[in-house]
Structure formats: C-alpha cells, structure tokens
Design a protein around this motif. Sequence first.
Motif, PDB file in Angstrom:
ATOM      1  N   TRP A  37       0.829  -1.206  -0.065  1.00 31.08           N
ATOM      2  CA  TRP A  37       0.103   0.037   0.035  1.00 31.08           C
ATOM      3  C   TRP A  37       0.808   1.405  -0.181  1.00 31.08           C
ATOM      4  O   TRP A  37       0.416   2.351  -0.641  1.00 31.08           O
ATOM      5  N   MET A  38       1.806   1.240   0.632  1.00 30.48           N
ATOM      6  CA  MET A  38       2.740   2.352   0.621  1.00 30.48           C
ATOM      7  C   MET A  38       4.253   1.753   0.854  1.00 30.48           C
ATOM      8  O   MET A  38       4.460   0.539   1.211  1.00 30.48           O
ATOM      9  N   THR A  39       5.473   2.543   0.231  1.00 32.79           N
ATOM     10  CA  THR A  39       6.588   2.278   0.576  1.00 32.79           C
ATOM     11  C   THR A  39       7.062   2.619   1.815  1.00 32.79           C
ATOM     12  O   THR A  39       6.523   3.291   2.568  1.00 32.79           O
ATOM     13  N   THR A  40       8.415   2.221   1.842  1.00 32.41           N
ATOM     14  CA  THR A  40       9.082   2.397   3.481  1.00 32.41           C
ATOM     15  C   THR A  40       9.053   4.025   3.524  1.00 32.41           C
ATOM     16  O   THR A  40       9.123   4.476   4.559  1.00 32.41           O
ATOM     17  N   GLU A  41       9.577   4.694   2.620  1.00 36.40           N
ATOM     18  CA  GLU A  41       9.658   6.021   2.444  1.00 36.40           C
ATOM     19  C   GLU A  41       8.418   6.773   2.924  1.00 36.40           C
ATOM     20  O   GLU A  41       8.529   7.909   3.624  1.00 36.40           O
ATOM     21  N   GLN A  42       7.390   6.496   2.178  1.00 39.87           N
ATOM     22  CA  GLN A  42       6.267   7.132   2.445  1.00 39.87           C
ATOM     23  C   GLN A  42       5.717   6.807   4.023  1.00 39.87           C
ATOM     24  O   GLN A  42       4.942   7.849   4.300  1.00 39.87           O
ATOM     25  N   LEU A  43       5.775   5.666   4.285  1.00 47.72           N
ATOM     26  CA  LEU A  43       5.298   5.375   5.674  1.00 47.72           C
ATOM     27  C   LEU A  43       6.123   6.256   6.434  1.00 47.72           C
ATOM     28  O   LEU A  43       5.675   6.520   7.605  1.00 47.72           O
ATOM     29  N   THR A  44       7.408   6.199   6.475  1.00 42.61           N
ATOM     30  CA  THR A  44       8.257   7.057   7.351  1.00 42.61           C
ATOM     31  C   THR A  44       7.710   8.575   7.315  1.00 42.61           C
ATOM     32  O   THR A  44       7.680   9.168   8.378  1.00 42.61           O
ATOM     33  N   ASP A  45       7.294   8.927   6.240  1.00 40.96           N
ATOM     34  CA  ASP A  45       6.881  10.456   6.208  1.00 40.96           C
ATOM     35  C   ASP A  45       5.567  10.553   6.879  1.00 40.96           C
ATOM     36  O   ASP A  45       5.112  11.364   7.789  1.00 40.96           O
ATOM     37  N   ALA A  46       4.784   9.428   6.827  1.00 45.97           N
ATOM     38  CA  ALA A  46       3.321   9.429   7.254  1.00 45.97           C
ATOM     39  C   ALA A  46       3.709   9.492   9.003  1.00 45.97           C
ATOM     40  O   ALA A  46       2.953  10.216   9.851  1.00 45.97           O
ATOM     41  N   ILE A  47       4.609   8.577   9.560  1.00 47.27           N
ATOM     42  CA  ILE A  47       4.661   8.561  10.803  1.00 47.27           C
ATOM     43  C   ILE A  47       5.406   9.930  11.382  1.00 47.27           C
ATOM     44  O   ILE A  47       5.053  10.294  12.760  1.00 47.27           O
ATOM     45  N   SER A  48       6.298  10.633  10.760  1.00 43.67           N
ATOM     46  CA  SER A  48       6.782  11.860  10.871  1.00 43.67           C
ATOM     47  C   SER A  48       5.753  12.720  11.267  1.00 43.67           C
ATOM     48  O   SER A  48       5.707  13.633  12.159  1.00 43.67           O
ATOM     49  N   ILE A  49       4.893  12.895  10.286  1.00 34.17           N
ATOM     50  CA  ILE A  49       3.351  13.813  10.478  1.00 34.17           C
ATOM     51  C   ILE A  49       2.505  13.263  11.466  1.00 34.17           C
ATOM     52  O   ILE A  49       2.064  14.376  12.074  1.00 34.17           O
ATOM     53  N   SER A  50       2.539  12.038  11.538  1.00 36.79           N
ATOM     54  CA  SER A  50       1.513  11.636  12.704  1.00 36.79           C
ATOM     55  C   SER A  50       1.889  12.043  14.141  1.00 36.79           C
ATOM     56  O   SER A  50       1.396  12.330  14.998  1.00 36.79           O
TER      57      SER A  50
END
Length: 90
Positions: A37-50
């Motif tokens: 569903w998401m790449t590791t880089e996208q998920l890392t950005d999502a966690i940072s925003i979260s």
Amino acid sequence: MLLFCLFWNFIIIGSLSFGGGYAALPLIDSRVTSQGWMTTEQLTDAISISGMLPGSIGMNAAIFVGYKTAGFVGIIVATIGMILPSFIII
C-alpha cells in the motif's frame, strides 16, 4: 476487497498492539509494506507527520494509511478497525 483487507489488517494491529501508539508502529510498518500500500519512505513520512499531530501516533498513522490507500472511506475503515478491538474489550 481493498476495504476489507484494510479493515482486517487494522483489526489485527489494534488487537496486538499493547502499549499505545508507539507499539503499533512496527505492526503498521510490516502490514502496510507487505501489502504494497505504501513504500517505506512514504510510511516514514506518514509517521513523522503523525507524531506532530495531536492524538495517538498509532491512530494518526492508521488514518494517514487509510487515506493514502482508499481516500475518505479508507480513513473510516482504518479508524474503526484500529479502535474496535479496544472498544470490544472495554
């Protein structure tokens, strides 16, 4: 089928993540990247925003993944999947 998979994965994450939002992050990472569903880089950005938003970081990450996966309906499905196990137990 995508919404059911999203719901089912977040039911599992909500059931197994004892210890708060930070305990859910490795489970979210493994489930989301294995599903593609998401790449590791996208998920890392999502966690940072979260982490910058108010509320639980695990719930905010679930909302972000739900939105990126299936739009507004994905937000609702991921949120319900994440909170349903705790709601049933309580």
